[in-house]
Design a protein around this motif. Sequence first.
Motif, mmCIF file in Angstrom:
data_model
loop_
_atom_site.group_PDB
_atom_site.id
_atom_site.type_symbol
_atom_site.label_atom_id
_atom_site.label_comp_id
_atom_site.label_asym_id
_atom_site.label_seq_id
_atom_site.Cartn_x
_atom_site.Cartn_y
_atom_site.Cartn_z
ATOM 1 N N LEU A 190 0.810 -1.215 0.000
ATOM 2 C CA LEU A 190 0.000 0.000 0.000
ATOM 3 C C LEU A 190 0.849 1.275 0.000
ATOM 4 N N GLU A 191 2.162 1.126 -0.047
ATOM 5 C CA GLU A 191 3.040 2.293 -0.045
ATOM 6 C C GLU A 191 2.745 3.204 -1.222
ATOM 7 N N GLY A 192 2.557 4.485 -0.937
ATOM 8 C CA GLY A 192 2.257 5.450 -1.993
ATOM 9 C C GLY A 192 0.791 5.551 -2.348
ATOM 10 N N MET A 193 -0.054 4.746 -1.727
ATOM 11 C CA MET A 193 -1.487 4.783 -2.012
ATOM 12 C C MET A 193 -2.112 6.035 -1.397
ATOM 13 N N THR A 194 -3.075 6.635 -2.101
ATOM 14 C CA THR A 194 -3.846 7.753 -1.553
ATOM 15 C C THR A 194 -5.333 7.471 -1.752
ATOM 16 N N VAL A 195 -6.145 8.002 -0.867
ATOM 17 C CA VAL A 195 -7.593 7.812 -0.946
ATOM 18 C C VAL A 195 -8.289 9.115 -0.577
ATOM 19 N N GLY A 196 -9.540 9.239 -0.980
ATOM 20 C CA GLY A 196 -10.399 10.304 -0.509
ATOM 21 C C GLY A 196 -11.224 9.788 0.650
ATOM 22 N N VAL A 197 -11.570 10.662 1.583
ATOM 23 C CA VAL A 197 -12.345 10.258 2.756
ATOM 24 C C VAL A 197 -13.500 11.229 2.975
ATOM 25 N N GLN A 198 -14.369 10.842 3.899
ATOM 26 C CA GLN A 198 -15.422 11.740 4.360
ATOM 27 C C GLN A 198 -15.368 11.713 5.884
ATOM 28 N N HIS A 199 -14.672 12.675 6.459
ATOM 29 C CA HIS A 199 -14.387 12.741 7.887
ATOM 30 C C HIS A 199 -13.119 11.924 8.181
ATOM 31 N N SER A 200 -12.681 11.991 9.422
ATOM 32 C CA SER A 200 -11.391 11.400 9.805
ATOM 33 C C SER A 200 -11.534 10.051 10.498
ATOM 34 N N ASN A 201 -12.617 9.323 10.198
ATOM 35 C CA ASN A 201 -12.892 8.052 10.868
ATOM 36 C C ASN A 201 -11.727 7.066 10.797
ATOM 37 N N PHE A 202 -11.115 6.970 9.613
ATOM 38 C CA PHE A 202 -10.127 5.922 9.365
ATOM 39 C C PHE A 202 -8.687 6.425 9.448
ATOM 40 N N ASP A 203 -8.483 7.643 9.940
ATOM 41 C CA ASP A 203 -7.152 8.262 9.896
ATOM 42 C C ASP A 203 -6.067 7.443 10.587
ATOM 43 N N TYR A 204 -6.381 6.899 11.766
ATOM 44 C CA TYR A 204 -5.355 6.161 12.502
ATOM 45 C C TYR A 204 -4.864 4.950 11.710
ATOM 46 N N LEU A 205 -5.788 4.194 11.159
ATOM 47 C CA LEU A 205 -5.386 3.014 10.386
ATOM 48 C C LEU A 205 -4.664 3.411 9.111
ATOM 49 N N LEU A 206 -5.147 4.448 8.422
ATOM 50 C CA LEU A 206 -4.498 4.893 7.193
ATOM 51 C C LEU A 206 -3.064 5.335 7.473
ATOM 52 N N ARG A 207 -2.866 6.097 8.523
ATOM 53 C CA ARG A 207 -1.512 6.548 8.867
ATOM 54 C C ARG A 207 -0.626 5.357 9.204
ATOM 55 N N TRP A 208 -1.155 4.386 9.928
ATOM 56 C CA TRP A 208 -0.375 3.204 10.319
ATOM 57 C C TRP A 208 0.037 2.397 9.085
ATOM 58 N N LEU A 209 -0.840 2.358 8.093
ATOM 59 C CA LEU A 209 -0.561 1.622 6.860
ATOM 60 C C LEU A 209 0.283 2.413 5.865
ATOM 61 N N GLY A 210 0.454 3.698 6.119
ATOM 62 C CA GLY A 210 1.198 4.529 5.183
ATOM 63 C C GLY A 210 0.378 4.997 4.002
ATOM 64 N N VAL A 211 -0.944 5.020 4.158
ATOM 65 C CA VAL A 211 -1.847 5.491 3.104
ATOM 66 C C VAL A 211 -2.180 6.957 3.365
ATOM 67 N N ASP A 212 -1.996 7.797 2.363
ATOM 68 C CA ASP A 212 -2.239 9.232 2.518
ATOM 69 C C ASP A 212 -3.674 9.599 2.140
ATOM 70 N N VAL A 213 -4.197 10.624 2.795
ATOM 71 C CA VAL A 213 -5.513 11.164 2.454
ATOM 72 C C VAL A 213 -5.326 12.253 1.404
ATOM 73 N N ALA A 214 -5.865 12.023 0.208
ATOM 74 C CA ALA A 214 -5.714 12.974 -0.896
ATOM 75 C C ALA A 214 -6.680 14.143 -0.767
ATOM 76 N N PHE A 215 -7.887 13.870 -0.287
ATOM 77 C CA PHE A 215 -8.897 14.920 -0.146
ATOM 78 C C PHE A 215 -9.968 14.451 0.818
ATOM 79 N N ASP A 216 -10.712 15.424 1.355
ATOM 80 C CA ASP A 216 -11.805 15.140 2.291
ATOM 81 C C ASP A 216 -13.081 15.751 1.715
#
Length: 307
Positions: A190-216
Amino acid sequence: MVSKRFVLTLTLGLTSLPAQASLSIFACEPEWASLTEVLMPDADITVATSAFQDPHYIEARPSLIAAMRTADLAVCTGASLESGWLPSLIRQASNRDIQEGKPGLFYAAEQVPLYQPHDHVDRSMGDVHPEGNPHVHLDPDALPKIATALADRLATIAPDQAVDVRRRLLQWQVRWNLSKGEWREKARDLEGMTVGVQHSNFDYLLRWLGVDVAFDLEPKPGLPPSASHLNTVLQDPALATASGIIVAQYQDSRPADWLAQRTGLPVRVLPGTVTEDGPVISLEHLLSYLVEELHQLANATAAVRDD
């Protein structure tokens, strides 16, 4: 030969031993009900919310007030997540053991450092928690610390069950560490992966996995996605690198669907917490499911881009 009188006496002696009373637990969110059940499976647990409810906003119903009134322990997230309803519930229940600062009220967020605390918060910032992001149940490194603290609290309240609670904690820690190793292996893809989100629900897991939030999709935390903000997101160059949009089950997926129709980005509606049935009935199952969904999303996007 053992006499019938001896057997009867032994049986009566065993049945007269004092039974361990099961605790009554009030859990604000399903994740804490699940963790409590691991440590004390015989507890009588009432859960205030579900995966299909926003834990920020629920009604202090009479049934919840009654459950809080008779509970031995309330296990909640804290960090202002339940500030819109928990204080009222505590006040109406009038349970002297479940009050701020008392052992009967356990806040998971107080057991670990939180991501993005704020020294100053005002209404212009939206629904921002000064203590930090409260959705800490999706942090693989934080959960063992919270579980240990919860085990300590349960052992304090029910000292006669302390040995069993700590034994179950050790068993859970072994399982958790094995699962964490599997998640870490998948995180490499998942290195280098980015996703869009709606709110910060999944932020902790995304940060732990190294997945960046591209937009909210939210213009500000807690504010519903507006048409003007969605149009701004539509012009964001980060869309070109995103693998998809992830939305929690309790959220309205229509803004994500609107953006998906115009960009071709896939939308994943994911559970934000454990459920009573299905593939995410425990915290281990929940994180494994989320990691696998992100893994599949990354693979699907890579396949499309390769074509």
